[in-house]
Scaffold this motif. Sequence first.
Motif, PDB file in Angstrom:
ATOM      1  N   TYR A 358     -16.570   7.803 -14.905  1.00 37.54           N
ATOM      2  CA  TYR A 358     -16.994   7.811 -13.551  1.00 37.54           C
ATOM      3  C   TYR A 358     -16.310   6.596 -12.768  1.00 37.54           C
ATOM      4  CZ  TYR A 358     -20.245  11.586 -12.729  1.00 37.54           C
ATOM      5  OH  TYR A 358     -20.769  12.940 -12.615  1.00 37.54           O
ATOM      6  N   LYS A 359     -15.784   5.648 -13.549  1.00 35.35           N
ATOM      7  CA  LYS A 359     -15.366   4.582 -12.886  1.00 35.35           C
ATOM      8  C   LYS A 359     -14.005   4.921 -12.036  1.00 35.35           C
ATOM      9  CE  LYS A 359     -17.639   0.878 -15.508  1.00 35.35           C
ATOM     10  NZ  LYS A 359     -17.572  -0.056 -16.513  1.00 35.35           N
ATOM     11  N   TYR A 360     -13.386   6.037 -12.687  1.00 39.66           N
ATOM     12  CA  TYR A 360     -11.991   6.315 -12.080  1.00 39.66           C
ATOM     13  C   TYR A 360     -12.284   7.280 -11.070  1.00 39.66           C
ATOM     14  CZ  TYR A 360      -9.926   4.361 -16.164  1.00 39.66           C
ATOM     15  OH  TYR A 360      -9.816   3.065 -17.083  1.00 39.66           O
ATOM     16  N   LEU A 361     -13.404   7.725 -10.729  1.00 36.52           N
ATOM     17  CA  LEU A 361     -13.784   8.907  -9.749  1.00 36.52           C
ATOM     18  C   LEU A 361     -12.807   8.443  -8.310  1.00 36.52           C
ATOM     19  CD1 LEU A 361     -15.392  11.596  -9.676  1.00 36.52           C
ATOM     20  CD2 LEU A 361     -17.237  10.511  -8.570  1.00 36.52           C
ATOM     21  N   GLY A 362     -12.081   9.500  -8.078  1.00 35.04           N
ATOM     22  CA  GLY A 362     -11.333   9.423  -6.626  1.00 35.04           C
ATOM     23  C   GLY A 362      -9.948   8.764  -6.847  1.00 35.04           C
ATOM     24  N   GLN A 363      -9.561   8.003  -8.238  1.00 35.41           N
ATOM     25  CA  GLN A 363      -8.347   7.502  -8.165  1.00 35.41           C
ATOM     26  C   GLN A 363      -7.278   8.576  -8.610  1.00 35.41           C
ATOM     27  OE1 GLN A 363      -8.466   4.622  -7.005  1.00 35.41           O
ATOM     28  NE2 GLN A 363      -8.603   3.126  -8.588  1.00 35.41           N
ATOM     29  N   PRO A 364      -6.287   8.004  -8.208  1.00 40.73           N
ATOM     30  CA  PRO A 364      -5.136   9.322  -8.317  1.00 40.73           C
ATOM     31  C   PRO A 364      -4.726   9.778  -9.805  1.00 40.73           C
ATOM     32  CG  PRO A 364      -4.036   7.366  -7.748  1.00 40.73           C
ATOM     33  CD  PRO A 364      -5.691   6.782  -7.645  1.00 40.73           C
ATOM     34  N   TRP A 365      -4.243  11.015  -9.783  1.00 41.28           N
ATOM     35  CA  TRP A 365      -3.522  11.506 -11.177  1.00 41.28           C
ATOM     36  C   TRP A 365      -2.361  10.930 -11.345  1.00 41.28           C
ATOM     37  CZ3 TRP A 365       0.645  14.028 -11.969  1.00 41.28           C
ATOM     38  CH2 TRP A 365       0.908  14.724 -13.341  1.00 41.28           C
ATOM     39  N   ILE A 366      -2.081  10.279 -12.369  1.00 45.84           N
ATOM     40  CA  ILE A 366      -0.819   9.683 -12.589  1.00 45.84           C
ATOM     41  C   ILE A 366      -0.438   9.777 -14.398  1.00 45.84           C
ATOM     42  CG2 ILE A 366       0.419   7.340 -12.869  1.00 45.84           C
ATOM     43  CD1 ILE A 366      -1.588   6.285 -11.046  1.00 45.84           C
ATOM     44  N   SER A 367       0.778  10.574 -14.339  1.00 46.42           N
ATOM     45  CA  SER A 367       1.083  11.050 -15.637  1.00 46.42           C
ATOM     46  C   SER A 367       1.297   9.950 -16.613  1.00 46.42           C
ATOM     47  CB  SER A 367       2.248  12.165 -15.577  1.00 46.42           C
ATOM     48  OG  SER A 367       3.416  11.399 -14.926  1.00 46.42           O
ATOM     49  N   GLY A 368       1.000  10.241 -17.691  1.00 49.31           N
ATOM     50  CA  GLY A 368       1.007   9.176 -18.757  1.00 49.31           C
ATOM     51  C   GLY A 368       0.269   7.564 -18.567  1.00 49.31           C
ATOM     52  N   ALA A 369      -0.882   7.983 -17.660  1.00 51.49           N
ATOM     53  CA  ALA A 369      -1.337   6.685 -17.439  1.00 51.49           C
ATOM     54  C   ALA A 369      -2.939   6.555 -17.950  1.00 51.49           C
ATOM     55  CB  ALA A 369      -1.756   6.557 -15.917  1.00 51.49           C
ATOM     56  N   ALA A 370      -3.017   5.305 -18.702  1.00 49.31           N
ATOM     57  CA  ALA A 370      -4.397   5.050 -19.297  1.00 49.31           C
ATOM     58  C   ALA A 370      -4.800   3.852 -19.205  1.00 49.31           C
ATOM     59  CB  ALA A 370      -4.251   5.858 -20.765  1.00 49.31           C
ATOM     60  N   SER A 371      -4.753   3.435 -18.228  1.00 49.50           N
ATOM     61  CA  SER A 371      -5.275   1.942 -17.794  1.00 49.50           C
ATOM     62  C   SER A 371      -6.490   1.797 -16.949  1.00 49.50           C
ATOM     63  CB  SER A 371      -4.031   1.335 -17.276  1.00 49.50           C
ATOM     64  OG  SER A 371      -4.171  -0.325 -17.065  1.00 49.50           O
ATOM     65  N   MET A 372      -6.570   0.602 -16.322  1.00 49.60           N
ATOM     66  CA  MET A 372      -7.761   0.095 -15.685  1.00 49.60           C
ATOM     67  C   MET A 372      -8.334   1.077 -14.412  1.00 49.60           C
ATOM     68  SD  MET A 372      -6.115  -3.259 -14.223  1.00 49.60           S
ATOM     69  CE  MET A 372      -5.302  -3.799 -15.846  1.00 49.60           C
ATOM     70  N   PRO A 373      -9.530   1.117 -14.104  1.00 47.80           N
ATOM     71  CA  PRO A 373      -9.992   1.757 -13.043  1.00 47.80           C
ATOM     72  C   PRO A 373      -9.491   1.738 -11.605  1.00 47.80           C
ATOM     73  CG  PRO A 373     -11.735   1.134 -14.647  1.00 47.80           C
ATOM     74  CD  PRO A 373     -10.418   0.438 -14.915  1.00 47.80           C
ATOM     75  N   SER A 374      -8.851   0.180 -11.638  1.00 46.93           N
ATOM     76  CA  SER A 374      -8.158   0.252 -10.119  1.00 46.93           C
ATOM     77  C   SER A 374      -6.842   0.745  -9.891  1.00 46.93           C
ATOM     78  CB  SER A 374      -7.923  -1.488 -10.038  1.00 46.93           C
ATOM     79  OG  SER A 374      -7.263  -1.815 -11.292  1.00 46.93           O
ATOM     80  N   TYR A 375      -6.454   1.426 -10.969  1.00 44.01           N
ATOM     81  CA  TYR A 375      -5.215   2.385 -10.901  1.00 44.01           C
ATOM     82  C   TYR A 375      -5.592   3.781 -10.906  1.00 44.01           C
ATOM     83  CZ  TYR A 375      -2.577  -1.909 -10.799  1.00 44.01           C
ATOM     84  OH  TYR A 375      -2.157  -3.048 -10.804  1.00 44.01           O
ATOM     85  N   GLY A 376      -4.778   4.775 -11.257  1.00 43.04           N
ATOM     86  CA  GLY A 376      -5.330   6.011 -11.696  1.00 43.04           C
ATOM     87  C   GLY A 376      -4.861   6.391 -13.107  1.00 43.04           C
ATOM     88  N   VAL A 377      -5.458   7.716 -13.545  1.00 43.31           N
ATOM     89  CA  VAL A 377      -5.077   8.050 -14.625  1.00 43.31           C
ATOM     90  C   VAL A 377      -4.792   9.505 -15.056  1.00 43.31           C
ATOM     91  CG1 VAL A 377      -6.497   6.346 -16.151  1.00 43.31           C
ATOM     92  CG2 VAL A 377      -7.423   8.358 -15.313  1.00 43.31           C
ATOM     93  N   ASP A 378      -4.278   9.974 -15.943  1.00 48.41           N
ATOM     94  CA  ASP A 378      -4.041  11.489 -16.029  1.00 48.41           C
ATOM     95  C   ASP A 378      -5.199  11.949 -16.881  1.00 48.41           C
ATOM     96  OD1 ASP A 378      -3.494  11.037 -18.699  1.00 48.41           O
ATOM     97  OD2 ASP A 378      -1.366  11.820 -18.477  1.00 48.41           O
ATOM     98  N   CYS A 379      -5.197  13.361 -17.275  1.00 49.25           N
ATOM     99  CA  CYS A 379      -6.486  13.916 -17.915  1.00 49.25           C
ATOM    100  C   CYS A 379      -6.860  13.267 -19.223  1.00 49.25           C
ATOM    101  CB  CYS A 379      -6.514  15.305 -18.138  1.00 49.25           C
ATOM    102  SG  CYS A 379      -4.953  16.025 -19.134  1.00 49.25           S
TER     103      CYS A 379
END
Length: 484
Positions: A358-379
Amino acid sequence: MNKKAKLSFICGMALTMLAVTTQQNVKADTTNNNQAISQATQAVTTTDDQKAVDTPATATDDTANAQENVLDTADTTSDQATTTGTNDQNADTQADSTASNITQIKGVATTKNQATTLYKQDGTAITDRQLGPNSAWYTDQKLEYNGKTYYRVATNEFTDGQDVVLTYGNAADGVIRVKSSGAVNFSRNDQGFVRNGQANQAANSVWRYNKTDKVNGLTYYQIANNVWLNSDDATTAAAYQNPNGWLQIHNSQIQSSGGAVGYDLYNGVEGIKTYLVRKYFGYSNAHTIYDGSVAASVRALQSRKGLPVTGVVNLATWKAMGFVESTWYGIDSYVAPLQTNITSTRSDHVEAMINQAYKYLGQPWISGAASMPSYGVDCSGLVTQALYASGIDSSPISNIQHAQPGHEWNSRDYWADNRLPRVNFNNRQRGDLIFFADSSTGVVWHVGILLNSDTMIESWPFAVQVHSIYSSRGNIVGVKRVFA
């Protein structure tokens, strides 16, 4: 003198000489025998005093040598007899101290801030060596001798109790959990562990220990200065753990893995750093990948800045773009803080996973990303960080590995991971992972975290969001369980 008188005189003298000679031989034999007995006793006594360091063979040889030396000695002095008596007395004293004045202990004698003298068992100082200051030595015996206390640190080598600080147990570092009945507090002394009268520790409380000791089949854990809990009342085992063969739960902070923190960017790399570089040059992040266009822009920048023209973003190029050095490493090394501990239940682990997502809610989908909630992540990046928060390290699937070429589709890796058992779709529940496949190829391409039987939190172009599992993500191929 006539012949008869002369013959009588000669016979008398011969008898007199024979008597004297016989008496001298008897005295000589008596002296030699007494001396042999006395010296042999002394040799045996000395051997008994030194039994910690001498072997039975050595003792026998010493006795034989003593007897041989006595046979070569003409006479024995009263001083030697006195010395022998003194040695016998010392032997009796030491035998008594060994039998009654030595306590078997298991501790550590730590010298104070000075070189420390060693002593023999009879209290005699050893002059050719000392213990260094502030050094710790295992001790197994406490000797009470002539009103003083000594601790044995080697065979027949003792320290004065006033020169050391005695502690117990072995250095350790860990965490214990008090069981449901609470835990009795103990203190340690020479005789062993005794209740110290303090109130019991609360059930399910957690304590860090710095020493352990074992007595009578129990392990004791020191949680404060001479305050111990034992394994009847406390355990290092977590309240909940997955079965063997599943992804195991960690109760300490998981560290980044899967590659070097501060990795360079080159063709095929994805993730947050590539996202920022593409954004710097004005490229779309509909698919975040370091490609030929990005490499060309990087070479142009490097040429303008006087850097080696490689087309690869290293730290120097990163800083030339205006990014700070801390982000170069910090983006890679981020691992969600652990939200569980050894007292956590299965439900606690599930909720930690969902809370992190839930800390990532609203952040952008970014392929290959698995970092902090201040950025985005993919599934799958969302799943990886959610697992970290709940105590699950899914290596070799990891935050850094996900950004490397060929690892964009970690949803497929999770689907193939036998450490995540599949469950019947009709038995799905909160905290399970649900997988989807491309309807045209049947290849897995998406994963979400179930909030209930019909809703999931996911990262799907173009944001992290909560949606129905029936929201056209492809064909549902199955459900896998993280926590048994």
